[in-house]
Each structure stands twice: as C-alpha cells, then as structure tokens.
Design an enzyme around this catalytic site. Structure first.
Site: not given
Ligand code: AMP
Ligand code: ZN
Length: 114
Positions: A87, A100
């Site tokens: 994303n 990521h």
């Molecule tokens: P995006 O929306 O593509 O930026 O993805 C961010 C992702 O990070 C989401 O799917 C969240 O659920 C995940 N996320 C946020 N905080 C954490 C955390 N502390 N540990 C693992 N995943 C996380």
C-alpha cells in the site's frame, strides 16, 4: 526514525511476533491479520514508502520479495498461493509510513481488489 513504530520493532523497542530477520529486513505477524497467514516484511532501514525508493534500493526490493517467497514456503502457503501487497500513500491505504510488503495467504483471496 525515532517515532516510527516499525523502526521500533526493528530495534526491539516494540514487541512483535518476528518470523524472520536478517541484516536487511525484518518480518513479523500483522497484529490484525486478515487471513490465516498475514506477515509484514519491512526494510530495517527507514524508508517511508515506495515514493521514497532510490535506484540503489533495487537489490533491497528484490530481496524483500525473495524473503516473502521463503516465508510463504515456511508457512506452507507457497503451493496454494498468496498475495503480496504494498500500500502506498493515502489512496493506497497506507497507514504505517515505513514501507512494508503484506504477505497474505492461507485462504482464497477475494478479487478484484480496489
Ligand atoms: P498499511 O495499512 O498497509 O500501512 O499496513 C499497516 C499494517 O500494520 C496493518 O495491517 C496493521 O494491522 C499493522 N500493524 C500496526 N501496528 C502493528 C504492530 N504493532 N504489530 C504488527 N502489525 C501492526
Ligand atoms: Zn521506520
């Protein structure tokens, strides 16, 4: 980046369920999984998004995909198939601004996305 959540995970300042780590990348389970396997693969160095990638980062991006494939095999979803998503920015649905790959699988994906 001192106040970046994912940098803190790389530096072990925030706990995560880490499944893979090397000198270039870290991979850990998403805290809100959308499928049985949902793993995030991130560069250890802070890169905000695809928009901030430099030509020198090409090997790193290739490495991230190969690590994704390796983890898919580890998770035993490489034969059934999986989705790798990046994303980017607001319209792309990016909420954490440390680039990521989402590695998602273990069930049939809905299509089309968007
Ligand atoms: P995006 O929306 O593509 O930026 O993805 C961010 C992702 O990070 C989401 O799917 C969240 O659920 C995940 N996320 C946020 N905080 C954490 C955390 N502390 N540990 C693992 N995943 C996380
Ligand atoms: Zn960061």
């Amino acid at each position: 980046m001192t106040d970046c959540l994912f940098c803190k995970i790389v530096n072990d300042e925030v706990k995560a369920s880490i499944v893979y780590r090397d000198e270039q990348v870290t991979a850990f389970r998403d805290i809100h999984p959308v499928a049985p396997t949902h793993i995030l693969i991130i560069p250890n160095r802070h890169i905000e998004s695809v928009n901030q990638l430099q030509v020198e980062d090409e090997p790193l991006i290739g490495h991230m995909f190969l690590v994704g494939r390796q983890i898919a095999a580890q998770e035993n979803i490489h034969q059934s198939g999986y989705r790798i998503i990046v994303n980017t920015g607001s319209h792309g649905g990016q909420t954490v601004f440390h680039m990521h790959l989402h590695l998602i699988g273990g069930q049939r994906m809905r299509h089309p996305i968007g």
